[in-house]
Design an enzyme around this catalytic site. Sequence first.
Site, PDB file in Angstrom:
ATOM      1  N   HIS A   1     -11.392  -4.316   9.999  1.00  7.34           N
ATOM      2  CA  HIS A   1     -11.945  -4.267   8.538  1.00  7.34           C
ATOM      3  C   HIS A   1     -13.123  -3.482   8.575  1.00  7.34           C
ATOM      4  O   HIS A   1     -13.800  -3.447   7.520  1.00  7.34           O
ATOM      5  CB  HIS A   1     -12.276  -5.433   8.065  1.00  7.34           C
ATOM      6  CG  HIS A   1     -11.156  -6.293   7.307  1.00  7.34           C
ATOM      7  ND1 HIS A   1     -10.222  -7.098   8.272  1.00  7.34           N
ATOM      8  CD2 HIS A   1     -10.499  -6.562   6.153  1.00  7.34           C
ATOM      9  CE1 HIS A   1      -9.272  -7.681   7.822  1.00  7.34           C
ATOM     10  NE2 HIS A   1      -9.602  -7.250   6.356  1.00  7.34           N
TER      11      HIS A   1
ATOM     12  N   GLU B   1       0.687  -1.273  -0.163  1.00  3.57           N
ATOM     13  CA  GLU B   1      -0.111   0.140   0.081  1.00  3.57           C
ATOM     14  C   GLU B   1       0.876   1.273   0.127  1.00  3.57           C
ATOM     15  O   GLU B   1       0.671   2.265  -0.640  1.00  3.57           O
ATOM     16  CB  GLU B   1      -1.087   0.163   1.206  1.00  3.57           C
ATOM     17  CG  GLU B   1      -2.283  -0.382   1.108  1.00  3.57           C
ATOM     18  CD  GLU B   1      -2.633  -2.053   1.106  1.00  3.57           C
ATOM     19  OE1 GLU B   1      -1.091  -2.556   1.556  1.00  3.57           O
ATOM     20  OE2 GLU B   1      -3.244  -2.462   0.618  1.00  3.57           O
TER      21      GLU B   1
END
Lengths: 367, 508
Positions: free
Chosen positions: A159, A90
Amino acid sequence: MLAIARQRMLGQSFKKILPAVSVLRSYSSAAKQITVREALNSALDEEMLADPKVFLMGEEVGEYQGAYKITKGLLEKYGPERVLDTPITEAGFTGIGVGAAYYGLKPVVEFMTFNFSMQAIDHIINSAAKSNYMSAGQISVPIVFRGPNGAAAGVGAQHSQCYAAWYASCPGLKVLSPYNSEDARGLLKAAIRDPDPVVFLENELLYGESFPVSDEVLDSSFCLPIGKAKIEREGKDATITAFSKMVGYALKAAEMLEKDGICAEVINLRSIRPLDRATINASVRKTNRLITVEEGFPQHGVGAEICASVVEESFSYLDAPVERIAGADVPMPYAANLERMAVPQVEDIVRAAKRACYRSVPLAATA
Amino acid sequence: MCLQLTYVVKSGLVGFPLHQLNTKILPTLSATIPTPFPLVFSAPIVSFLSFIFSSPLSLPSSPPIFSPFPSSLPIRKKMATAFSPSKFAAQPFPLNTTSQNNPLTIPTIASPFLGSTRKLIRLCSSSNLNLRRRSGTVVAVSDVVKENKSKSTPNLLITKEEGLELYEDMVLGRAFEDMCAQMYYRGKMFGFVHLYNGQEAVSTGFIKLLKQQDSVVSTYRDHVHALSKGVSARAVMSELFGKTTGCCRGQGGSMHMFSREHNVLGGFAFIGEGIPVATGAAFTSKYKREVLKEVDCDHVTLAFFGDGTCNNGQFFECLNMAALWKLPIVFVVENNLWAIGMSHLRATSDPQIYKKGPAFGMPGVHVDGMDVLKVREVAKEAIGRARRGEGPTLVECETYRFRGHSLADPDELRDPAEKAHYAARDPITALKKYLTENNLTSEADLKAIDKKIDEVVEEAVEFADESPVPPRSQLLENVFADPKGFGIGPDGRYRCEDPKFTEGTAQV
């Protein structure tokens, strides 16, 4: 009887929301229905076709057709040079996107969920958001960071966080959060065309939902303004502001409140930064009561900012304290019943609206 | 033992060209490298020796035409001064005596330039373009200059013009940074200021080979990178003073030097932050060539960063992606052995940074960063590689900063002997010596350049002093390229003003 049936439906897990929503939204007849997923896909497709500088980058956006199938078919159409499957890096690929944007390319960086953007948040804030300022306008960063944000169903604490408040507090970023297909199409197209870094917060549970859209929305030059909220439902007794999935809940709550004689105005924020303070304040001046709804953590959230804005600008118009509805102040639990309790439900909005209208409300929370 | 050494050294030098070569050697590599060379030596000596013997690199395909010994003399000197002996297990003194006996075991193929005659192996066959690796060993410039004095040097590495250009650039960097220190202590400059004294050879050696469209990404130690790239001294000085005439109108500061005109992409305060951005700029160059079909776009990006950054995750992520996508980038490590007060050896499991390149499939080169000509040679190869589309290179420049990490750093942890050792290898003095001894120019010319640069820097300070501070209205400017946030449509008007768009209605 219908109310009981609806309550039972609403008491079930998130995945059953879809039939409920389409039941409520079936009032428009002639318009075409597209899912949010199709809306996003078509927006990406059209923007990539129009401008060869637009390219996609992210994990699984290519051969896997997108982790949530948003980028389906784009690899076949545009080739691997414009739809890049990245390794799981990322920080690395976000920085690469920013570097490419420095030179005028228009990357659309996908995060599988915005939770993973925390690994890249240094680049989003420090090298994307702040660059135009630090370089005194020499270097603008026309990049879009998109992906699902907020709670999904049963995915646990790591999440499920909503990042709207975090990104919206940073100057130099534009933060958008669509609700329906029209929002998704228009705002994504606006984001891609925008010369500044845009954080585009979608919602995984809305991807599969269909909404009616007019022909105008389906036109390839359709674009929504960034920084303008939409009044989804006009009312006169209370203002409910929401964004993303909570707009759907707010609309349902407004239906329920209608029966109790409270006519609620629902504002779909669309743009968290810049926040459309004008619309919100105008609405509060009309209704005199405000309920803010969001899915994220309550402290320093979007609702807190709206509340402060209203207090600063329309204090004398308020007839009741501002009601803030947010997710529970805990990391998202896994158990289904706890998860339901940790995210705002329609009943919470209804009760808050009644509190704002000084009606008595039942004490028990929904299970 | 010698053979084993060279074998192990060779195997430790795996890089490009060929992945097949890599895979053949890698199994042994994995056996040898992690526990340094257990095949060859007993444990205590091992860690130290691995540092010495891997340092001189040879190309895998070339025969072992040199022995690693010659390098050990200067390295030992450096090692002794750099670190207290207690930090290392042992010092292999016997090997040093051998080095003095056979200093010239390497056949001299290369042209004899400053210091690297014996150490730099130039591959004659240009057929295999991938094998462009340099073995720059750490050699004391003064040592080599003494040795080379008597040799005649028919082919020099630089012309007079180039030499003067390099000299001027390095002197500008040095004079500018010294002036920064002065101004800081007088209160005209504030905040964080990181000076580049001592490392000028790296900046000049690399950046003077670039075109205007090539880009440079740096860290907070970026004044000299900006100057070498072409940003005027007055613009940089004004920026440091926080005046509105600075290159970023005073909004960036010491650590954020940006210039669109000269393609200086910053100036990043977080270490490792510039590396992905540089990789993205290189990606753009490739994208422009391949997707946007601008066929002559061969822009190269240089990413400068330090030794501490090489332990950061983003560095590795970008090495991977740059090699994967063969991006036109050169990763330049300015290894000055210290990350504020953290010695590189205390922080890194394997201190030889160039070895991290081959692990990702790109050449890793080690060069003496105190010698501008060596750096320039390596840079030519690396930049040429990138321009031809062969992919990235990792260049580790062993250099040193004469001052502390920043002007607020008392710089107490570094050994004065180490500082003295490197001060003796000042790149500017070295280049001066080279230019005068090879009769490229005279002392008078160089003095004239010194004077000219002094004037430039003085003028820059005056300009900055007299410039106005930013007005109040500038505070809120430049946050967005499109401030209203509504987006500008193709006709130049703000989109929300176009009645065609959905705006605040309740109907679909």
